[in-house]
Design a protein around this motif. Structure first.
Motif, PDB file in Angstrom:
ATOM      1  N   ILE A  94       0.871  -1.181   0.000  1.00 23.56           N
ATOM      2  CA  ILE A  94       0.000   0.000   0.000  1.00 23.56           C
ATOM      3  C   ILE A  94       0.905   1.227   0.000  1.00 23.56           C
ATOM      4  CG2 ILE A  94      -1.730   1.343   1.249  1.00 23.56           C
ATOM      5  CD1 ILE A  94      -2.662  -1.248   2.567  1.00 23.56           C
ATOM      6  N   GLY A  95       0.787   2.051  -1.030  1.00 22.45           N
ATOM      7  CA  GLY A  95       1.567   3.278  -1.105  1.00 22.45           C
ATOM      8  C   GLY A  95       0.661   4.490  -0.994  1.00 22.45           C
ATOM      9  N   THR A  96       1.001   5.426  -0.108  1.00 23.16           N
ATOM     10  CA  THR A  96       0.204   6.645   0.024  1.00 23.16           C
ATOM     11  C   THR A  96       1.066   7.879  -0.187  1.00 23.16           C
ATOM     12  OG1 THR A  96       0.518   6.641   2.436  1.00 23.16           O
ATOM     13  CG2 THR A  96      -1.514   5.650   1.576  1.00 23.16           C
ATOM     14  N   SER A  97       0.447   8.894  -0.769  1.00 26.47           N
ATOM     15  CA  SER A  97       1.147  10.137  -1.073  1.00 26.47           C
ATOM     16  C   SER A  97       0.450  11.301  -0.374  1.00 26.47           C
ATOM     17  CB  SER A  97       1.150  10.370  -2.582  1.00 26.47           C
ATOM     18  OG  SER A  97       1.764  11.600  -2.906  1.00 26.47           O
ATOM     19  N   ALA A  98       1.249  12.220   0.170  1.00 30.96           N
ATOM     20  CA  ALA A  98       0.719  13.436   0.800  1.00 30.96           C
ATOM     21  C   ALA A  98       1.603  14.608   0.407  1.00 30.96           C
ATOM     22  CB  ALA A  98       0.683  13.289   2.315  1.00 30.96           C
ATOM     23  N   LEU A  99       1.002  15.640  -0.155  1.00 30.42           N
ATOM     24  CA  LEU A  99       1.770  16.826  -0.543  1.00 30.42           C
ATOM     25  C   LEU A  99       1.792  17.866   0.569  1.00 30.42           C
ATOM     26  CD1 LEU A  99       3.237  18.422  -2.834  1.00 30.42           C
ATOM     27  CD2 LEU A  99       1.028  19.394  -3.401  1.00 30.42           C
ATOM     28  N   LEU A 100       0.758  17.836   1.406  1.00 26.50           N
ATOM     29  CA  LEU A 100       0.599  18.870   2.424  1.00 26.50           C
ATOM     30  C   LEU A 100       0.913  18.338   3.824  1.00 26.50           C
ATOM     31  CD1 LEU A 100      -2.848  20.154   1.105  1.00 26.50           C
ATOM     32  CD2 LEU A 100      -0.601  21.072   0.536  1.00 26.50           C
ATOM     33  N   THR A 101       1.531  19.164   4.638  1.00 19.50           N
ATOM     34  CA  THR A 101       1.807  18.742   6.016  1.00 19.50           C
ATOM     35  C   THR A 101       0.505  18.472   6.770  1.00 19.50           C
ATOM     36  OG1 THR A 101       1.903  21.064   6.686  1.00 19.50           O
ATOM     37  CG2 THR A 101       3.987  19.986   6.158  1.00 19.50           C
ATOM     38  N   THR A 102      -0.565  19.139   6.382  1.00 13.31           N
ATOM     39  CA  THR A 102      -1.850  18.951   7.055  1.00 13.31           C
ATOM     40  C   THR A 102      -2.505  17.610   6.744  1.00 13.31           C
ATOM     41  OG1 THR A 102      -2.906  20.154   5.234  1.00 13.31           O
ATOM     42  CG2 THR A 102      -2.372  21.409   7.229  1.00 13.31           C
ATOM     43  N   THR A 103      -2.061  16.961   5.661  1.00  9.04           N
ATOM     44  CA  THR A 103      -2.662  15.663   5.315  1.00  9.04           C
ATOM     45  C   THR A 103      -1.754  14.485   5.671  1.00  9.04           C
ATOM     46  OG1 THR A 103      -1.826  15.776   3.028  1.00  9.04           O
ATOM     47  CG2 THR A 103      -4.038  16.654   3.442  1.00  9.04           C
ATOM     48  N   MET A 104      -0.530  14.765   6.075  1.00 10.21           N
ATOM     49  CA  MET A 104       0.378  13.685   6.480  1.00 10.21           C
ATOM     50  C   MET A 104      -0.189  12.789   7.588  1.00 10.21           C
ATOM     51  SD  MET A 104       4.040  15.662   6.417  1.00 10.21           S
ATOM     52  CE  MET A 104       4.936  14.355   7.245  1.00 10.21           C
ATOM     53  N   PRO A 105      -0.944  13.339   8.561  1.00  8.86           N
ATOM     54  CA  PRO A 105      -1.502  12.471   9.604  1.00  8.86           C
ATOM     55  C   PRO A 105      -2.371  11.336   9.076  1.00  8.86           C
ATOM     56  CG  PRO A 105      -1.613  14.758  10.309  1.00  8.86           C
ATOM     57  CD  PRO A 105      -1.158  14.773   8.870  1.00  8.86           C
ATOM     58  N   GLU A 106      -2.888  11.479   7.860  1.00 11.02           N
ATOM     59  CA  GLU A 106      -3.669  10.385   7.273  1.00 11.02           C
ATOM     60  C   GLU A 106      -2.796   9.149   7.047  1.00 11.02           C
ATOM     61  OE1 GLU A 106      -7.131  10.165   6.403  1.00 11.02           O
ATOM     62  OE2 GLU A 106      -7.088  11.823   7.828  1.00 11.02           O
ATOM     63  N   GLN A 107      -1.511   9.373   6.757  1.00 13.38           N
ATOM     64  CA  GLN A 107      -0.605   8.233   6.582  1.00 13.38           C
ATOM     65  C   GLN A 107      -0.393   7.511   7.909  1.00 13.38           C
ATOM     66  OE1 GLN A 107       2.633  10.480   4.734  1.00 13.38           O
ATOM     67  NE2 GLN A 107       2.143   9.562   2.751  1.00 13.38           N
ATOM     68  N   LYS A 108      -0.317   8.276   8.987  1.00 16.26           N
ATOM     69  CA  LYS A 108      -0.213   7.661  10.315  1.00 16.26           C
ATOM     70  C   LYS A 108      -1.509   6.934  10.665  1.00 16.26           C
ATOM     71  CE  LYS A 108       0.808   8.609  15.183  1.00 16.26           C
ATOM     72  NZ  LYS A 108      -0.349   7.862  15.699  1.00 16.26           N
ATOM     73  N   LYS A 109      -2.629   7.546  10.324  1.00 17.17           N
ATOM     74  CA  LYS A 109      -3.936   6.934  10.595  1.00 17.17           C
ATOM     75  C   LYS A 109      -4.040   5.577   9.907  1.00 17.17           C
ATOM     76  CE  LYS A 109      -8.903   7.766   9.967  1.00 17.17           C
ATOM     77  NZ  LYS A 109      -9.909   8.722   9.432  1.00 17.17           N
ATOM     78  N   LEU A 110      -3.538   5.485   8.681  1.00 16.75           N
ATOM     79  CA  LEU A 110      -3.563   4.207   7.966  1.00 16.75           C
ATOM     80  C   LEU A 110      -2.811   3.141   8.746  1.00 16.75           C
ATOM     81  CD1 LEU A 110      -4.123   2.451   5.448  1.00 16.75           C
ATOM     82  CD2 LEU A 110      -1.979   3.336   4.495  1.00 16.75           C
ATOM     83  N   GLU A 111      -1.607   3.487   9.204  1.00 20.78           N
ATOM     84  CA  GLU A 111      -0.813   2.526   9.977  1.00 20.78           C
ATOM     85  C   GLU A 111      -1.559   2.112  11.254  1.00 20.78           C
ATOM     86  OE1 GLU A 111       2.056   1.226   9.014  1.00 20.78           O
ATOM     87  OE2 GLU A 111       2.324   2.483   7.241  1.00 20.78           O
ATOM     88  N   ASP A 112      -2.149   3.083  11.924  1.00 24.28           N
ATOM     89  CA  ASP A 112      -2.858   2.808  13.180  1.00 24.28           C
ATOM     90  C   ASP A 112      -4.058   1.895  12.960  1.00 24.28           C
ATOM     91  OD1 ASP A 112      -1.044   4.424  14.479  1.00 24.28           O
ATOM     92  OD2 ASP A 112      -2.369   6.183  14.544  1.00 24.28           O
ATOM     93  N   VAL A 113      -4.831   2.184  11.916  1.00 16.06           N
ATOM     94  CA  VAL A 113      -6.031   1.383  11.654  1.00 16.06           C
ATOM     95  C   VAL A 113      -5.655  -0.027  11.203  1.00 16.06           C
ATOM     96  CG1 VAL A 113      -8.124   1.180  10.243  1.00 16.06           C
ATOM     97  CG2 VAL A 113      -7.436   3.411  11.131  1.00 16.06           C
ATOM     98  N   LEU A 114      -4.617  -0.157  10.394  1.00 17.21           N
ATOM     99  CA  LEU A 114      -4.165  -1.494   9.982  1.00 17.21           C
ATOM    100  C   LEU A 114      -3.785  -2.333  11.199  1.00 17.21           C
ATOM    101  CD1 LEU A 114      -1.953  -0.700   6.837  1.00 17.21           C
ATOM    102  CD2 LEU A 114      -4.093  -2.004   6.853  1.00 17.21           C
ATOM    103  N   ARG A 115      -3.074  -1.700  12.136  1.00 22.11           N
ATOM    104  CA  ARG A 115      -2.696  -2.429  13.352  1.00 22.11           C
ATOM    105  C   ARG A 115      -3.930  -2.783  14.191  1.00 22.11           C
ATOM    106  NH1 ARG A 115       2.139   0.817  13.052  1.00 22.11           N
ATOM    107  NH2 ARG A 115       1.095   2.580  14.050  1.00 22.11           N
ATOM    108  N   LYS A 116      -4.824  -1.827  14.335  1.00 28.98           N
ATOM    109  CA  LYS A 116      -6.029  -2.041  15.141  1.00 28.98           C
ATOM    110  C   LYS A 116      -6.879  -3.182  14.586  1.00 28.98           C
ATOM    111  CE  LYS A 116     -10.122   0.392  16.869  1.00 28.98           C
ATOM    112  NZ  LYS A 116     -10.888   1.678  16.865  1.00 28.98           N
ATOM    113  N   GLU A 117      -6.929  -3.295  13.254  1.00 32.68           N
ATOM    114  CA  GLU A 117      -7.768  -4.311  12.627  1.00 32.68           C
ATOM    115  C   GLU A 117      -7.026  -5.623  12.382  1.00 32.68           C
ATOM    116  OE1 GLU A 117      -9.751  -2.722   9.192  1.00 32.68           O
ATOM    117  OE2 GLU A 117     -10.769  -1.155  10.360  1.00 32.68           O
TER     118      GLU A 117
END
Length: 213
Positions: free
Chosen positions: A146-169
């Protein structure tokens, strides 16, 4: 026409946001037997990198950035058929998306083209993709990366959220993850627990192949 001139025209078509010229140059490159991967990476992609630099310096604005991205897509569509025809297949599957809240997909588009050229199947979800959708599609398509791209510092937390949700599930071990985008760094990838960070499209290809191996 010389290869150098074709590559320069490819760059200029992106910088001038000229889709007609971009398609014309891409077709001419193929007609003259040039390597489509080289034309994409050293011509059109170089133009996109210059656009990104101008945007970073505040000399271009978001609408122009998006326009250049669309021109890049049109050129890529012409070249990808030739790239895929020459690529070896079945090396694995990679899902790529720009995270929710982020409208850019310039870098992602280049990565998609070059990864396909290496015989990796790509599922491109586009821009502004929520984490639940990324995970749902990754599971449904049984991808390896799974590859994710973020151009803005404000959207980078979505990449962390992905990691967190994958672990949670309980899905984290099922996929390798890669992050990229202008504000991302290796330190960020390490911090959130991603498997790889790619600074540019060429590195993304190398990292993807390494993860698959």
């Amino acid at each position: 026409m010389s290869k150098e001139l074709i590559l320069e025209q490819a760059r200029q078509s992106i910088l001038k946001c000229d889709p007609k010229k971009a398609v014309e140059v891409a077709k001419q490159a193929l007609a003259e037997g040039l390597d489509p991967v080289e034309v994409l990476s050293e011509g059109f992609s170089d133009g996109i990198r210059q656009v990104g630099d101008l945007f970073g310096r505040g000399e271009l604005f978001l609408p122009e950035l998006i326009s250049a991205s669309q021109v890049m897509k049109e050129a890529s569509n012409v070249l990808e058929e030739a790239i895929e025809a020459s690529a070896s297949k079945n090396k694995g599957k990679m899902l790529i998306a720009t995270v929710e809240g982020d409208v850019h997909d310039i870098g992602k588009g280049i990565v998609v083209s070059l990864v396909k050229a290496q015989g990796i199947e790509v599922i491109d979800l586009g821009r502004e993709v929520p984490v639940p959708t990324i995970i749902e599609k990754a599971v449904a398509n049984n991808v390896n990366i799974i590859g994710t791209s973020a151009l803005l510092t404000t959207t980078m937390p979505e990449q962390k959220k992905l990691e967190d949700v994958l672990r949670k599930e309980g899905l984290r071990d099922r996929f390798k993850t890669m992050v990229g985008g202008a504000p991302c760094t290796q330190r960020w990838a390490d911090r959130i627990g991603a498997d790889a960070y790619a600074e540019d499209a060429a590195e993304a290809v190398r990292k993807a192949l390494a993860l698959l191996n």
